[in-house]
Design a protein around this motif. Structure first.
Motif, short mmCIF file in Angstrom:
data_model
loop_
_atom_site.label_atom_id
_atom_site.label_comp_id
_atom_site.label_asym_id
_atom_site.label_seq_id
_atom_site.Cartn_x
_atom_site.Cartn_y
_atom_site.Cartn_z
N VAL A 44 0.83 -1.20 0.00
CA VAL A 44 0.00 0.00 0.00
C VAL A 44 0.87 1.26 0.00
N TYR A 48 0.86 4.56 -2.69
CA TYR A 48 0.87 5.99 -2.38
C TYR A 48 2.05 6.69 -3.05
N LEU A 77 2.47 11.20 4.23
CA LEU A 77 1.47 10.25 4.73
C LEU A 77 2.10 8.89 4.99
N THR A 80 4.24 8.54 8.08
CA THR A 80 3.38 8.26 9.22
C THR A 80 2.92 6.80 9.23
N VAL A 84 3.35 3.76 12.00
CA VAL A 84 2.22 3.03 12.54
C VAL A 84 2.43 1.53 12.34
N ARG B 133 0.90 19.44 8.32
CA ARG B 133 0.19 18.30 8.88
C ARG B 133 0.82 17.85 10.19
N ASP B 136 -1.04 15.37 12.43
CA ASP B 136 -0.89 13.95 12.10
C ASP B 136 0.37 13.38 12.74
N VAL B 143 1.11 7.13 18.54
CA VAL B 143 1.04 5.70 18.21
C VAL B 143 2.28 4.98 18.72
N THR B 146 2.12 4.68 22.37
CA THR B 146 1.16 3.63 22.74
C THR B 146 1.79 2.26 22.61
N PHE C 134 -7.08 11.29 6.23
CA PHE C 134 -5.90 10.56 6.70
C PHE C 134 -5.78 10.63 8.21
N ASN C 135 -6.18 11.76 8.77
CA ASN C 135 -6.17 11.91 10.21
C ASN C 135 -7.04 10.84 10.88
N PHE C 137 -7.29 7.81 9.90
CA PHE C 137 -6.46 6.60 9.98
C PHE C 137 -5.51 6.67 11.17
N VAL C 138 -4.85 7.82 11.34
CA VAL C 138 -3.87 7.95 12.43
C VAL C 138 -4.53 7.74 13.78
N PHE C 139 -5.65 8.40 14.01
CA PHE C 139 -6.30 8.27 15.32
C PHE C 139 -6.96 6.91 15.49
N GLU C 141 -5.60 4.22 14.50
CA GLU C 141 -4.54 3.33 14.97
C GLU C 141 -4.19 3.60 16.43
N ILE C 142 -4.30 4.86 16.87
CA ILE C 142 -4.07 5.13 18.30
C ILE C 142 -5.08 4.34 19.12
N LEU C 178 -6.92 2.60 4.52
CA LEU C 178 -5.81 3.36 3.96
C LEU C 178 -5.82 3.29 2.44
#
Lengths: 118, 310, 500
Positions: A44, A48, A77, A80, A84, B133, B136, B143, B146, C134-135, C137-139, C141-142, C178
């Motif tokens: 993925v 992007y 993106l 990030t 994750v 951003r 983000d 994350v 966490t 996209f935000n 997605f980030v939150f 995952e949190i 995503l």
């Protein structure tokens, strides 16, 4: 045929994604599942980054003179998303170690058998 | 192709190695697609951190995979449907690397045209990441944080006692390795500092720096002994560092709030916009660096100190 | 000055508290800090709902960068309402957390436990407040990573496998989301939801947009535990610590439903979403399947927590069924049930926390004849259960009422029958618990005492809320109907026959 030339990058990504996804859902080994998940995610990321590429562009670090740059937003993106991804992997590995300690195995089937026999 | 091998093979150790190679190759593709920052991170994370974590896990569990008796049909069907949906989706996609594609039209040009004036940062990826951003990125640090506390939660109860001999990830009995590594460590740390503070101009930034910094200490741990590293970073020190990096990031946001701006609006940090942006980006990247370093070290220590199964 | 920053403060408050928890040593302070952060967020959510109701959409630009370039928070009545649900449940659950955690989680883990809890809350609030795809997605995952951690803290070793299973399925879901977001970005060049909504109609004919929609739908459905993608949920809810079950049951799936609504109605537009795919039929079919299969499975469980977990899957079926009608009363039913189901399940799982506190387990064998020893706990289960069945004077009745109304409006009498049959099934599984508690020969439980007050009070707070909002519906029905109208009358013209 031009469609193929134009889109081959995306198709590579789809192919990789399918392999990764297959590993996740078809394999019974917990570690291997996570590796599959990683391949799936990386594919993925490729999607992007591919869409951010501009013909003749360079990395989006502004230098003097007129140049064309690739799109920086997908890069941000995906930075990030990579983070994750590694966070998820780390958590999964910690879980696997605990599962191994509790069950003595990291094969999905053996775990189900043990739980069923309770 | 490497990916197929991963799917077919049964020796997990070899698979992980291949996975590392796969990550490096991906990083190479990223470079060819102009995503240097991403490539840097993928190389450090996919080929570095992930591989180390998976290897540590394998050492604690088992190397060989059992033959699976799962039915292959349903997964295959699901995967094929998913793939087909995507291929279907690509049919109408703008051609690869076409500058006229909508992706390059709406939001991105503003970054490329004005980000340097607005933030004073030539590396647009850094500008977007840490300013446009920035929120983000705060989420991203959260994350990591966490995951850090989750790993500590899961593994802290299983730490082996001091007197138990034989660390899992211990290379301290190799004199040559030890010597070479000792030579390298200062340079790694120096390089990490460079990456941390040079992210404005070249590829790099808090995250990559954090990973490299942590790699330096992990190497130290490998050659000098986990216990030595542990004595430098006790759990409470690591916890403190992890939390303070995140708090620094949020703190910048809170300060901007108090100064009358929106959350994480760096413009209010100084009289001059570019100067304000500079400070803001510097501080949040530092926050990222601290949390990432501490979390990576914490994870590494947590994984290495688990008692081995008998 | 502060009032203009409310949208972000709401998320930041628990986020700041989380690392502070890790640093704190005193356990009493830990609880106080977490509770006040959650309560503060709840007050803010309440204020936001007022603001959004009176002055329309509130926009907040993060980092001071205008919308498509920076990240925007947009609060309207829909997400303010969801924010209120999440913070309210979180606060009440936290009230009881101290006592329950003392027993179920080892002391060394408390700081991390509260930190994970707050991070999960942060993530859920962030998903709800943001207007940036996209935000989300980030939150997401949190909240996901912290809930994996929370679930793995359960005492049974199966908590670990439940957490792992959830991790794998959750990550697949998130990656699908995503992919969907990436395809949308590819088509439009923007990530802002509002901006997307304006630019998507121009590319509505493309196959790419269709596959983006498909990926988002499947991804969100995984998170939502929409039948048949619900497999992770029963295990996760059963083996997590009681407090975590109560919190997640009341919040996590609700937020996923919200994300689905957000993407269907405000990003793609109902017109698009319901015409390119037979979405109404899909949601209806899966909803019905969830109601029937999950309710039947619930009847055969011998672990009460698991029983209620299956019941949750069934309730999510009602919620998606409401969406499928694409009418004001259908959507109102969905929105009402979001709130009402959160109240019921939080109350029920809290009552189970009481049982677990005294008995160390919640299988039927643990509760035999306990009705006399723990009358308050059992009364809570009875009232919560009646609410689940949909008996008048409880909140369950209100949402069922609207759902049946929506079905009748469109002449779907078979669905009316199915909804009523679902209630009957609920009655059966609730009765099984009552039977065990009151009419089963008591084993030697005579020394078992009623649960401590610090657990009972929050439980009963939720139980009374079940009755209160079942009688005084002005708040919930008001907001739900207002929002349902608003959702259906967005840019796209309403589907024929949808509005009254």
């Amino acid at each position: 045929m031009s469609t193929f030339i134009d889109l081959y990058n995306y198709w590579i990504f789809i192919f990789l994604m399918m392999i990764g996804f297959y590993i996740v859902i078809a394999q019974g080994n917990l570690v291997k599942k996570i590796i599959g998940l990683n391949i799936f995610q990386t594919a993925v990321f490729l999607l992007y980054i591919s869409m951010g590429k501009v013909k003749g562009g360079t990395a989006p670090i502004i230098v003097a003179g007129d140049a064309s740059y690739s799109n920086p937003l997908p890069h941000v993106l995906i930075l990030t998303a990579i983070v994750v991804g590694v966070a998820t992997t780390a958590l999964a590995m910690a879980l696997i170690i605990r599962i191994r300690k509790a069950y003595g195995t990291i094969e999905e089937q053996d775990i189900h058998e043990q739980d069923a026999s309770l | 192709m490497v990916a197929i091998a991963v799917a077919v093979m049964r020796d997990l150790f070899a698979i992980v190695m291949l996975f590392g190679i796969y990550s490096l190759l991906t990083a190479g593709i990223f470079v060819s697609l102009d995503a240097v920052d991403v490539a840097f991170t993928e190389a450090a994370v996919g080929a570095g951190i992930s591989t180390i974590l998976i290897l540590s896990t394998l050492a604690l569990t088992s190397r060989e995979e059992k033959k699976s008796t799962h039915s292959r049909f349903l997964p295959l069907l699901v995967v094929l449907v998913t793939g087909a949906t995507l291929v279907y989706g690509t049919l109408d996609m703008p051609a690869f690397s076409d500058p006229q594609a909508p992706v390059h039209q709406h939001v991105a040009p503003r970054y490329l045209d004005q980000a340097q004036q607005e933030t004073g940062v030539p590396n647009i990826v850094t500008a977007v990441l840490a300013s446009y951003r920035s929120y983000d990125t705060m989420g991203e640090v959260t994350v990591i944080f966490t995951a850090g506390i989750a790993v500590m939660l899961l593994l802290s109860a299983f730490r082996h006692r001091e007197d138990e001999a034989g660390n899992l990830n211990d290379l301290s009995h190799h004199p040559v390795l030890k010597y070479v590594a000792r030579l390298m460590i200062p340079f790694i740390l120096l390089f990490a500092l460079y990456v941390q503070f040079h992210g404005d101009y070249g590829p790099g930034g808090g995250f990559q720096a954090g990973v490299i910094f942590a790699a330096g200490f992990i190497l130290y741990g490998l050659v000098v002994g986990i216990d030595k590293t542990r004595s430098m970073f006790s759990d409470s020190v690591l916890r403190w560092l992890m939390a303070s990096g995140l708090l620094l990031y949020i703190g910048v946001g809170v300060v901007t709030l108090l100064l009358g701006g929106e959350f994480l609006n760096y413009n209010v940090l100084a009289a001059d916009q570019v100067k304000g942006q500079h400070w803001g980006i510097f501080l949040v990247e530092l926050g990222v660096g601290i949390t990432v370093t501490a979390t990576m070290i914490a994870m590494f220590l947590a994984f290495s100190e688990v008692r081995r199964p008998e | 000055m502060i009032s203009s920053h409310l949208p972000v403060l709401q998320v930041i408050l628990p986020l700041i508290a989380a690392p502070l928890c890790v640093l704190l040593r005193r356990s009493s302070l830990l609880w106080l800090l977490s509770f006040s952060a959650s309560l503060g967020a709840m007050v803010i959510a309440w204020l936001l709902l007022q603001q959004a109701g009176s002055s329309g959409v509130i926009s907040y630009i993060l980092g001071g960068w205008a919308a498509p370039w920076g990240i925007e928070y947009r609060i309207d009545t829909l997400n303010a309402y969801v924010l209120l649900i999440v913070t309210a449940i979180s606060s009440v659950v936290l009230l009881a957390a101290k006592k329950s955690i003392e027993q179920e989680v080892p002391q060394q883990h408390w700081p991390m436990f509260y930190a994970s809890y707050l991070l999960c809350l942060t993530g859920l609030l962030g998903i709800t407040a943001t207007a940036d795809a996209f935000n989300v997605f980030v939150f997401l995952e949190i909240s996901s990573l912290s809930s994996y951690a929370l679930i793995s803290l359960g005492r049974d070793r199966r908590a670990l496998t439940a957490s792992y299973q959830y991790l794998v399925m959750g990550t697949i879901g998130a990656t699908f989301i995503l992919i969907g977001i990436g395809l949308l970005y590819m088509l439009t060049g923007t990530l802002n939801m509002n901006d997307l909504a304006q630019r998507l109609p121009a590319v509505a004919q493309t196959k790419t947009m269709l596959s983006a929609f498909a990926f988002l739908f499947v991804g969100i459905s995984l998170k939502l535990a929409l039948f048949p993608l619900h497999l992770w949920l029963p295990n996760a809810y059963t083996y997590a610590p009681s407090i975590v079950s109560a919190f997640l049951a009341g919040t996590a799936t609700k937020v996923a439903v919200y994300v689905l609504l957000r993407f269907i109605f405000t990003v793609f537009g109902a017109d698009y979403a319901f015409s390119v795919l037979p979405l109404a039929e899909i949601l209806m079919l899966l909803g019905v399947a969830a109601i029937l299969f999950a309710s039947l499975s619930a009847i055969y469980q011998d672990n009460i927590k698991r029983l209620f977990a299956y019941s949750s899957v069934a309730q999510l079926g009602y919620i998606t069924l409401g969406i499928s009608f694409l009418s004001v009363s259908g959507l109102s039913a969905t929105l009402l049930h979001l709130f009402n189901h959160a109240l019921m399940k939080a109350a029920l799982f809290m009552a189970l926390a009481c049982l677990l506190y005294r008995q160390g387990g919640v299988k039927f064998s643990h509760v035999k004849g306990l009705g006399r020893q723990m009358p308050w706990t059992f009364m809570a289960i009875v009232i919560g259960g009646l609410s689940l069945v949909g008996v008048p004077l409880t909140v369950g009745f209100i949402s069922k009422w609207y759902l049946i109304l929506a079905a009748i409006e469109q002449g779907h009498f078979v669905l009316v029958a199915i909804i009523l049959f679902g209630s009957l099934l609920a009655l059966v599984y609730v009765w099984r618990i009552v039977e065990q508690g009151f009419f089963s020969a008591s084993d030697d439980h005579t020394d078992v005492k009623e649960a401590p007050l610090s657990l009972l009070l929050p439980t009963w707070l939720l139980v009374l809320a079940n009755i209160w909002f079942g009688i005084d519906t002005s708040l919930t029905v008001g907001v739900a109907e207002h929002t349902a109208h608003w959702l259906l009358e967005l840019p796209a013209p309403v589907m024929p026959g949808a509005t009254p």
